[in-house]
Design a protein around this motif. Structure first.
Motif, mmCIF file in Angstrom:
data_model
loop_
_atom_site.group_PDB
_atom_site.id
_atom_site.type_symbol
_atom_site.label_atom_id
_atom_site.label_comp_id
_atom_site.label_asym_id
_atom_site.label_seq_id
_atom_site.Cartn_x
_atom_site.Cartn_y
_atom_site.Cartn_z
ATOM 1 N N ARG A 155 0.850 -1.200 0.000
ATOM 2 C CA ARG A 155 0.000 0.000 0.000
ATOM 3 C C ARG A 155 0.879 1.241 0.000
ATOM 4 O O ARG A 155 1.836 1.329 0.769
ATOM 5 C CB ARG A 155 -0.886 0.020 1.234
ATOM 6 C CG ARG A 155 -1.898 -1.079 1.266
ATOM 7 C CD ARG A 155 -2.720 -1.009 2.555
ATOM 8 N NE ARG A 155 -3.692 -2.079 2.597
ATOM 9 C CZ ARG A 155 -3.489 -3.254 3.192
ATOM 10 N NH1 ARG A 155 -2.336 -3.484 3.786
ATOM 11 N NH2 ARG A 155 -4.415 -4.173 3.186
ATOM 12 N N GLY A 156 0.548 2.188 -0.850
ATOM 13 C CA GLY A 156 1.276 3.457 -0.903
ATOM 14 C C GLY A 156 2.423 3.434 -1.893
ATOM 15 O O GLY A 156 3.032 2.400 -2.147
ATOM 16 N N TRP A 157 2.696 4.615 -2.454
ATOM 17 C CA TRP A 157 3.743 4.729 -3.473
ATOM 18 C C TRP A 157 5.107 4.349 -2.922
ATOM 19 O O TRP A 157 5.908 3.711 -3.594
ATOM 20 C CB TRP A 157 3.785 6.142 -4.052
ATOM 21 C CG TRP A 157 2.631 6.437 -4.943
ATOM 22 C CD1 TRP A 157 1.649 7.360 -4.736
ATOM 23 C CD2 TRP A 157 2.314 5.801 -6.184
ATOM 24 N NE1 TRP A 157 0.745 7.323 -5.766
ATOM 25 C CE2 TRP A 157 1.131 6.380 -6.673
ATOM 26 C CE3 TRP A 157 2.908 4.787 -6.923
ATOM 27 C CZ2 TRP A 157 0.535 5.990 -7.858
ATOM 28 C CZ3 TRP A 157 2.316 4.390 -8.116
ATOM 29 C CH2 TRP A 157 1.147 4.999 -8.574
ATOM 30 N N LYS A 187 -5.169 6.107 -2.960
ATOM 31 C CA LYS A 187 -3.991 5.384 -2.477
ATOM 32 C C LYS A 187 -3.736 4.149 -3.346
ATOM 33 O O LYS A 187 -4.621 3.325 -3.529
ATOM 34 C CB LYS A 187 -4.200 4.957 -1.030
ATOM 35 C CG LYS A 187 -2.962 4.401 -0.390
ATOM 36 C CD LYS A 187 -3.090 4.353 1.106
ATOM 37 C CE LYS A 187 -1.745 3.986 1.680
ATOM 38 N NZ LYS A 187 -1.626 4.362 3.056
ATOM 39 N N GLU A 210 7.892 7.632 -8.152
ATOM 40 C CA GLU A 210 6.437 7.547 -8.268
ATOM 41 C C GLU A 210 5.996 7.897 -9.690
ATOM 42 O O GLU A 210 5.104 7.250 -10.247
ATOM 43 C CB GLU A 210 5.777 8.500 -7.272
ATOM 44 C CG GLU A 210 4.270 8.529 -7.369
ATOM 45 C CD GLU A 210 3.640 9.533 -6.426
ATOM 46 O OE1 GLU A 210 2.530 10.010 -6.753
ATOM 47 O OE2 GLU A 210 4.225 9.847 -5.381
ATOM 48 N N ILE A 235 -5.699 2.051 -7.789
ATOM 49 C CA ILE A 235 -5.755 3.210 -6.913
ATOM 50 C C ILE A 235 -7.147 3.287 -6.307
ATOM 51 O O ILE A 235 -8.132 3.476 -7.018
ATOM 52 C CB ILE A 235 -5.381 4.497 -7.663
ATOM 53 C CG1 ILE A 235 -3.947 4.346 -8.201
ATOM 54 C CG2 ILE A 235 -5.522 5.707 -6.757
ATOM 55 C CD1 ILE A 235 -3.414 5.501 -8.982
#
Length: 81
Positions: A4-6, A38, A18, A34
Motif C-alpha cells: 500500500r502506498g507509493w 492510495k 512515483e 488506486i
C-alpha cells in the motif's frame, strides 16, 4: 503480501520514482489499483508483471527488479566468445 502506498510499491520495484510507476501503469499495464487516492497491489502481481515484461523484451526493469529481488540476476556466461 499486499503493498500500500507509493513508497512501499516503488521500493519493492527497486527504488523507481512515483512518476515512473505512474507512467508504467499507463503505458505498460503495471498492476496497481488506486483506491481512495492510495495505490495498492500485491508482491505476486508485481513479480508476474516484471517477469512478463522482461520476457517480452529486453527491458530496463531487469536491473531494478534484480536489485529488489523480484527476479534473479542472470550470471554472465563464462568462456563464451
Amino acid at each position: 503480501m499486499i503493498l500500500r502506498g507509493w513508497k512501499e510499491i516503488t521500493k519493492t520495484l527497486g527504488g523507481m520514482s512515483e512518476n515512473t510507476a505512474r507512467r508504467l501503469i499507463e503505458e505498460n499495464g503495471l498492476p496497481i489499483t488506486i483506491l481512495g487516492g492510495k495505490p495498492m497491489t500485491t508482491q505476486s502481481d508485481l513479480e508476474e508483471w516484471v517477469s512478463r515484461m522482461c520476457q517480452e523484451n529486453s527491458c530496463r526493469l531487469k536491473a531494478h527488479a534484480a536489485s529488489a529481488g523480484l527476479i534473479r540476476a542472470q550470471k554472465p556466461l563464462v568462456g563464451l566468445n
